[in-house]
Scaffold this active site. Structure first.
Site, PDB file in Angstrom:
ATOM      1  N   ASN A   1      -7.296   1.630  10.128  1.00  6.90           N
ATOM      2  CA  ASN A   1      -5.973   1.790  10.748  1.00  6.90           C
ATOM      3  C   ASN A   1      -6.163   1.779  12.259  1.00  6.90           C
ATOM      4  O   ASN A   1      -7.062   2.463  12.776  1.00  6.90           O
ATOM      5  CB  ASN A   1      -5.330   3.128  10.358  1.00  6.90           C
ATOM      6  CG  ASN A   1      -4.979   3.189   8.878  1.00  6.90           C
ATOM      7  OD1 ASN A   1      -5.088   2.201   8.159  1.00  6.90           O
ATOM      8  ND2 ASN A   1      -4.546   4.354   8.440  1.00  6.90           N
TER       9      ASN A   1
ATOM     10  N   TYR B   1      -3.942   1.872  16.030  1.00  2.00           N
ATOM     11  CA  TYR B   1      -2.697   1.955  16.804  1.00  2.00           C
ATOM     12  C   TYR B   1      -2.933   1.859  18.312  1.00  2.00           C
ATOM     13  O   TYR B   1      -2.132   1.285  19.022  1.00  2.00           O
ATOM     14  CB  TYR B   1      -1.954   3.264  16.486  1.00  2.00           C
ATOM     15  CG  TYR B   1      -1.405   3.273  15.080  1.00  2.00           C
ATOM     16  CD1 TYR B   1      -0.165   2.695  14.794  1.00  2.00           C
ATOM     17  CD2 TYR B   1      -2.130   3.804  14.018  1.00  2.00           C
ATOM     18  CE1 TYR B   1       0.337   2.668  13.504  1.00  2.00           C
ATOM     19  CE2 TYR B   1      -1.635   3.779  12.722  1.00  2.00           C
ATOM     20  CZ  TYR B   1      -0.401   3.214  12.471  1.00  2.00           C
ATOM     21  OH  TYR B   1       0.091   3.170  11.193  1.00  2.00           O
TER      22      TYR B   1
ATOM     23  N   ARG C   1       0.855  -1.188   0.000  1.00  2.00           N
ATOM     24  CA  ARG C   1       0.000   0.000   0.000  1.00  2.00           C
ATOM     25  C   ARG C   1       0.892   1.238   0.000  1.00  2.00           C
ATOM     26  O   ARG C   1       1.723   1.402   0.893  1.00  2.00           O
ATOM     27  CB  ARG C   1      -0.908  -0.017   1.232  1.00  2.00           C
ATOM     28  CG  ARG C   1      -1.707   1.258   1.396  1.00  2.00           C
ATOM     29  CD  ARG C   1      -2.669   1.207   2.586  1.00  2.00           C
ATOM     30  NE  ARG C   1      -3.324   2.503   2.686  1.00  2.00           N
ATOM     31  CZ  ARG C   1      -3.270   3.312   3.747  1.00  2.00           C
ATOM     32  NH1 ARG C   1      -2.615   2.941   4.849  1.00  2.00           N
ATOM     33  NH2 ARG C   1      -3.855   4.480   3.725  1.00  2.00           N
TER      34      ARG C   1
ATOM     35  N   HIS D   1      -3.064  10.868   0.872  1.00  2.00           N
ATOM     36  CA  HIS D   1      -2.504  10.627   2.198  1.00  2.00           C
ATOM     37  C   HIS D   1      -1.862  11.949   2.654  1.00  2.00           C
ATOM     38  O   HIS D   1      -0.650  12.034   2.839  1.00  2.00           O
ATOM     39  CB  HIS D   1      -1.504   9.464   2.152  1.00  2.00           C
ATOM     40  CG  HIS D   1      -1.196   8.842   3.488  1.00  2.00           C
ATOM     41  ND1 HIS D   1      -1.305   7.491   3.731  1.00  2.00           N
ATOM     42  CD2 HIS D   1      -0.769   9.378   4.654  1.00  2.00           C
ATOM     43  CE1 HIS D   1      -0.946   7.221   4.981  1.00  2.00           C
ATOM     44  NE2 HIS D   1      -0.610   8.361   5.572  1.00  2.00           N
TER      45      HIS D   1
ATOM     46  N   GLU E   1      -7.416   8.330   6.569  1.00  6.17           N
ATOM     47  CA  GLU E   1      -7.696   8.975   7.855  1.00  6.17           C
ATOM     48  C   GLU E   1      -8.174  10.420   7.728  1.00  6.17           C
ATOM     49  O   GLU E   1      -7.485  11.354   8.160  1.00  6.17           O
ATOM     50  CB  GLU E   1      -6.453   8.915   8.754  1.00  6.17           C
ATOM     51  CG  GLU E   1      -5.951   7.506   9.029  1.00  6.17           C
ATOM     52  CD  GLU E   1      -4.824   7.472  10.070  1.00  6.17           C
ATOM     53  OE1 GLU E   1      -4.395   8.542  10.513  1.00  6.17           O
ATOM     54  OE2 GLU E   1      -4.400   6.362  10.435  1.00  6.17           O
TER      55      GLU E   1
ATOM     56  N   GLU F   1      -3.339  -0.236   8.201  1.00  2.00           N
ATOM     57  CA  GLU F   1      -2.131   0.171   8.946  1.00  2.00           C
ATOM     58  C   GLU F   1      -2.226  -0.352  10.367  1.00  2.00           C
ATOM     59  O   GLU F   1      -3.273  -0.261  11.003  1.00  2.00           O
ATOM     60  CB  GLU F   1      -1.999   1.700   9.076  1.00  2.00           C
ATOM     61  CG  GLU F   1      -1.541   2.410   7.859  1.00  2.00           C
ATOM     62  CD  GLU F   1      -1.445   3.925   8.070  1.00  2.00           C
ATOM     63  OE1 GLU F   1      -1.197   4.377   9.208  1.00  2.00           O
ATOM     64  OE2 GLU F   1      -1.642   4.639   7.076  1.00  2.00           O
TER      65      GLU F   1
HETATM   66  C1  FCB Z   1      -1.129   7.085  10.781  1.00  2.00           C
HETATM   67  C2  FCB Z   1      -0.751   7.633   9.422  1.00  2.00           C
HETATM   68  C3  FCB Z   1       0.571   7.132   8.919  1.00  2.00           C
HETATM   69  C4  FCB Z   1       1.608   7.038  10.014  1.00  2.00           C
HETATM   70  C5  FCB Z   1       1.046   6.288  11.199  1.00  2.00           C
HETATM   71  C6  FCB Z   1       2.026   6.105  12.333  1.00  2.00           C
HETATM   72  O1  FCB Z   1      -2.024   7.943  11.405  1.00  2.00           O
HETATM   73  O2  FCB Z   1      -1.738   7.293   8.484  1.00  2.00           O
HETATM   74  O3  FCB Z   1       0.980   7.970   7.865  1.00  2.00           O
HETATM   75  O4  FCB Z   1       2.054   8.285  10.344  1.00  2.00           O
HETATM   76  O5  FCB Z   1      -0.092   6.939  11.683  1.00  2.00           O
END
Ligand code: FCB
Length: 464
Positions: free
Chosen positions: A309, A311, A91, A135, A180, A367
């Site tokens: 995505n 995290y 990607r 992006h 995002e 992600e």
């Molecule tokens: C996300 C972004 C990516 C990267 C990660 C850590 O929010 O999409 O570009 O910065 O975080």
């Protein structure tokens, strides 16, 4: 009698992920501004991130993406690296100001040529290209004309989509319109920690609507430009929210956080309407969504997949600034270098919640990954950084995805963020997310152990 050996035995060092099917898609992700460099080469014009990163004080250490990983000039080497990882898909994002300088008007042939080489190089190596149109690198000229708070920008994205898909759509079958939009709108126009660095809440809310409108228009345009099998989706980073207590005030804070961080994006795209409670809150705060007749039909185009995505999760309580809920740290959770709390179960809960609340197309994790201070880890005899916390992060989150699948959620793939250490936006180069280490002085690339683990985990899962 056949001399063929049986299926490869799983490496005992690798976890098995019951729940991930043999055809699960394994990939890695990057984005244009974070890796390409070549900022003023072959006709590229500045994006909002060029301007922002050159603004004193905006990015840690004064870092910027002028050179980044110099991927533009090191494409064959990076393609070989990727191929060595044996992943199914890559990607990447298209740099709008490289392909269509200034954000309007004709295409820049040299910019398109670069993506031709990238896509052909991937296909030659058996890797499926997944292209993100936007992006975060809005052409600066479009920002000067009003940026995302300005409705016209949505139409400009559709024109850009037509150029990109017109050239690459015969070979690229997976298109992600936006990455995002929460970050583009809220970090860019409200918090101001991302480009273009504005602090204007009503403008940020207008940006949300115009980003989503741009998504709908671009989706229509992609489908009008290429014939199926083009698959079109969008990538969100929906908040996974927990209330820090069970008082009505806590539950209301969680409702608001979920509203602003998840439903504000998923409801219009998947249900064709904005969440009523959120629209009312926004109107009360003097920041109405600038919806015109017919916009929601455009925004709610049927999608072929939804990118997620993930995290970290958010635990919230009432009492934040600007009427926003306050995040409550969870001291028992380990931290990455960001420092973001590590909570894999949040990803399972997020995927299950989306599946429960929406009529969803197939989901892909577009992600997931972690920054760690790699200089604190040793290296093995091949010079590979022994980044076992990063490997553990991947393993625990893949297990979280597998749990969601076992609960019936149709998650079909996972892209590790990121292929390379890169320009981590406002944090600059210090925060390393790569499975491949980049020495930014010499541009030398070295696999980390997490890259080797990903390769083996993918292989293991296919042969199970
Ligand atoms: C996300 C972004 C990516 C990267 C990660 C850590 O929010 O999409 O570009 O910065 O975080």
């Amino acid at each position: 009698m056949s001399t063929e050996q049986g299926p490869t035995r799983p490496d005992p060092g690798l976890p098995d992920f019951p729940g991930l099917p043999a055809d699960f898609l394994w990939g890695a992700a990057t984005s244009a501004y974070q890796i390409e460099g070549a900022a003023a080469v072959d006709g590229r014009t500045p994006s909002i991130w060029d301007t922002f990163s050159h603004t004193p004080g905006a990015v840690d250490n004064g870092d910027h993406g002028d050179v980044a990983c110099d991927h533009y000039h090191r494409l064959p080497e990076d393609l070989d690296l990727l191929s060595g990882l044996g992943l199914d898909a890559y990607r990447f994002s298209l740099s709008w100001p490289r392909i269509q300088p200034g954000g309007r008007g004709p295409a820049n042939a040299k910019g398109l040529d670069f993506y031709d080489r990238l896509v052909d190089g991937l296909l030659e190596r058996g890797i499926a290209p997944w292209a993100t149109l936007y992006h975060w690198d809005l052409p600066q000229e479009l920002e000067d004309a009003g940026g995302w708070p300005h409705r016209d920008t949505a139409y400009r994205l559709a024109d850009f989509a037509e150029i990109a898909v017109g050239r690459l759509g015969d070979r690229v079958h997976h298109w992600i319109t936006l990455n995002e939009p929460f970050c583009s709108a809220m970090l860019g126009y409200h918090v101001g920690c991302h480009a273009p660095g504005r602090k204007d809440f009503p403008a940020a809310v207008r940006a949300v609507h115009h980003l989503l409108l741009g998504h709908g228009l671009a989706t229509q345009r992609i489908r009008a430009t290429v014939e199926r099998p083009a698959e079109v989706g969008i990538t969100f980073n929906p908040a996974q929210v927990y209330a820090a207590g069970d008082s009505p005030e806590h539950l209301d804070a969680a409702r608001r956080a979920d509203g602003m961080g998840r439903r504000l994006y998923l409801d219009p795209v998947l249900l064709g309407r904005y969440p009523k409670d959120v629209s009312e809150d926004l109107e009360r705060r003097g920041a109405p969504l600038p919806v015109r007749d017919g916009d929601l039909e455009v925004i709610a185009q049927p999608l072929d997949f939804l990118g997620i995505n993930y995290y970290f999760s958010d635990t919230v309580a009432p009492g934040g600034e600007d009427e926003e809920p306050r995040r409550v740290p969870q001291p028992e959770l380990p931290l990455t270098a960001m420092p973001w709390e590590i909570y894999p179960q949040g990803m399972t809960d997020l995927l299950i919640g989306i599946d429960r609340d929406y009529p969803t197309p197939p989901l892909y994790v577009t992600e997931n990954g972690a920054a760690f201070d790699d200089s604190a880890f040793g290296t093995d005899e091949d010079g590979r950084i022994q980044d076992s916390p990063r490997t553990a992060y991947f393993a625990d989150h893949l297990a979280a995805v597998a749990r969601a699948r076992l609960e019936g959620v149709d998650v079909r793939g996972y892209f590790a963020w990121s292929l390379l250490d890169n320009f981590e936006w406002a944090y600059g180069y210090d925060k390393r997310f790569g499975v491949v280490h980049v020495d930014f002085e010499t541009q030398r690339r070295t696999l980390k152990q997490s890259a080797v683990w990903l390769r083996e985990a993918a292989r293991n899962s296919r042969t199970r």
